[in-house]
Design a protein around this motif. Structure first.
Motif: not given
Length: 213
Positions: A95-104
């Motif tokens: 979930m963290y990886q997905a959210m940070v990826s979306l932030a980038e």
């Protein structure tokens, strides 16, 4: 002094590993540019070298000294430590990886996030559904592609992602604190090459499954 010696030894092993990976990656790229049989021949050639070393009395495979074991040990320890940091938000590591990826990179599709998190599409879809229910991400139809869905962070999700990025940056700084910047970049290159070399194993598995069928 013991710690210093251990660190020097570790760096020497990384350097040796990098040389091997560079050679394998170079041979693989050249072979695949010609044809698949040549690529398979190259893989067999490297296997023959390993077997030859064993016959000459070289050390046999040891789990604790193997590269995959050490990479897995590192990833597991770092992941477990970071999970404790993000537990306050009730998030898993994917979930963290997905959210940070979306932030980038906003406006991603499900298959993009599945690749980022190393998940299957059904598993990634369920994860995104959970984040949608928690109002951390949104899903909407792509006007340019009727069947595609664009995924983005909500305002709340964006705020959490920025907080997580600060924590992740601290972890990255600590993890690389015994390396200088040039070594960090070189290590990233080697890790990417190791990841690419796993295509060989995937090819072997596909061939094995076809033979069984």
């Amino acid at each position: 002094m013991t710690g210093g010696v251990g660190f020097i030894s570790w760096r020497a092993q990384i350097s040796a590993t990098g040389s091997l990976v560079q050679r394998i990656a170079r041979d693989k790229s050249a072979a695949m540019a010609v044809n698949r049989p040549a690529f398979q021949k190259t893989s067999h050639a490297h296997l023959a070298i390993l077997l030859s070393c064993r016959k000459r009395g070289a050390p046999m495979y040891r789990l604790s000294d193997s590269l995959p074991y050490r990479l897995n040990r590192l990833g597991t320890r770092l992941g477990l430590l970071f999970i404790q940091r993000i537990a306050d938000f009730g998030l898993t590591l994917p979930m963290y990886q997905a959210m940070v990826s979306l932030a980038e990179r906003p406006d991603q599709r499900l298959n993009d996030l599945a690749a980022t998190t190393s998940m299957s599409l059904p598993t990634a879809s369920r994860m995104i559904g959970t984040l949608v229910e928690r109002n951390l991400v949104s899903r909407e139809r792509d006007p340019d592609h009727e069947r595609a869905v664009r995924i983005n962070l909500t305002a709340e999700g964006q705020q959490i992602a920025q907080n997580l990025l600060q924590r992740a940056e601290h972890y990255a700084e600590v993890a690389s604190s015994l390396l200088d910047p040039a070594e960090v970049e070189q290590l990233k290159t080697w890790l990417d090459r190791i990841y690419t070399s796993l295509d060989i194993l995937e090819g072997e598995l596909r061939t094995s499954k076809r033979n069984i069928a």
